[in-house]
Write an enzyme that holds these catalytic residues in place. Structure first.
Site, short mmCIF file in Angstrom:
data_model
loop_
_atom_site.label_atom_id
_atom_site.label_comp_id
_atom_site.label_asym_id
_atom_site.label_seq_id
_atom_site.Cartn_x
_atom_site.Cartn_y
_atom_site.Cartn_z
N HIS A 121 1.38 7.12 -1.24
CA HIS A 121 1.96 6.83 0.01
C HIS A 121 1.62 7.91 1.67
O HIS A 121 1.83 8.16 1.83
CB HIS A 121 2.88 7.10 -0.06
CG HIS A 121 4.32 6.23 0.88
ND1 HIS A 121 4.45 4.58 1.03
CD2 HIS A 121 4.75 6.30 2.51
CE1 HIS A 121 4.83 4.21 1.95
NE2 HIS A 121 5.16 5.44 2.31
N ARG A 132 -3.21 -2.46 -0.24
CA ARG A 132 -3.58 -3.89 -0.02
C ARG A 132 -5.05 -4.80 -0.22
O ARG A 132 -6.19 -4.16 -0.54
CB ARG A 132 -2.40 -5.06 0.22
CG ARG A 132 -1.19 -5.67 -0.35
CD ARG A 132 -0.72 -6.46 0.53
NE ARG A 132 -0.04 -6.47 1.29
CZ ARG A 132 0.97 -5.62 1.79
NH1 ARG A 132 1.71 -4.94 1.20
NH2 ARG A 132 1.25 -5.49 3.18
#
Length: 201
Positions: A121, A132
């Site tokens: 993250h 993605r």
């Protein structure tokens, strides 16, 4: 102009409109860099590419576009690593990917990228969009082609968010407990959705 700061929501129509346009620019960038990498015969993933993917995703939507987070964050049940570890973890991550282009199945490698970016993250915002896109970038490079389909894998993953989030959390928990992520469910999801993309051609 940072729209989230002005509207305090991601549901404002203007935010949603720019989010779509940013997404289009992000995937145009994915295509351009993947083609350039293919044409010089050197598939690679770099921190520069990942930062650029984040920048394209959240420019003018959130602060710190394309910059690693300077603070701690929590994502649902997942506690990402401390912010000061992000640069070193990202360095290790891209090196790990670049060492395994030729010996790892493309979908396995892309699944790992999808999980690890979510796990670290590295950005304040747009981590899911970045993960993605990076997953798809690595998949296309590892396959040596762009899979056909009207709806591409990142969009399909977003459409299956509950299953996606559950698979990510399973991998996070296994990694925290044993030092190895359990990517079986996430891999199965990516395989199925890639099949849906190809079937949509």
């Amino acid at each position: 102009m940072i729209l989230f700061e002005l509207t305090n929501t991601e549901n404002h129509p203007v935010y949603k409109s720019l989010e779509v346009e940013n997404g289009d620019r992000q995937y145009a960038f994915v295509n351009s860099v993947a083609i350039a990498s293919r044409d010089i015969g050197r598939p690679f993933l770099s921190q520069h590419v990942i930062k650029a993917l984040n920048y394209h995703a959240i420019a003018c939507l959130h602060i710190s576009a394309g910059e690693y987070r300077p603070c701690e964050v929590r994502v649902g049940q997942h506690q990402p690593p401390p912010y000061y570890r992000v640069p070193a973890l990202m360095d290790d991550f891209v090196n790990q990917v670049n060492r395994h282009w030729n010996e790892t199945d493309p979908v396995v490698l892309a699944t790992y990228v999808l999980w690890r970016l979510n796990n670290i993250h590295p950005f304040v915002n747009g981590n899911g969009r970045t993960a993605r896109a990076a997953c798809y970038f690595v998949l296309c490079l590892a396959l040596g082609r762009f899979p056909q389909g009207k709806i591409i894998l990142p969009q399909l993953i977003k459409q299956n968010r509950p299953e996606y989030v559950e698979a990510l959390q399973k991998a996070h928990v296994a990694f925290a407990e044993r030092g190895e992520p359990d990517l079986n469910d996430l891999h199965a999801l990516v395989v199925r959705l890639l099949g849906e993309q190809i079937a949509s051609a």
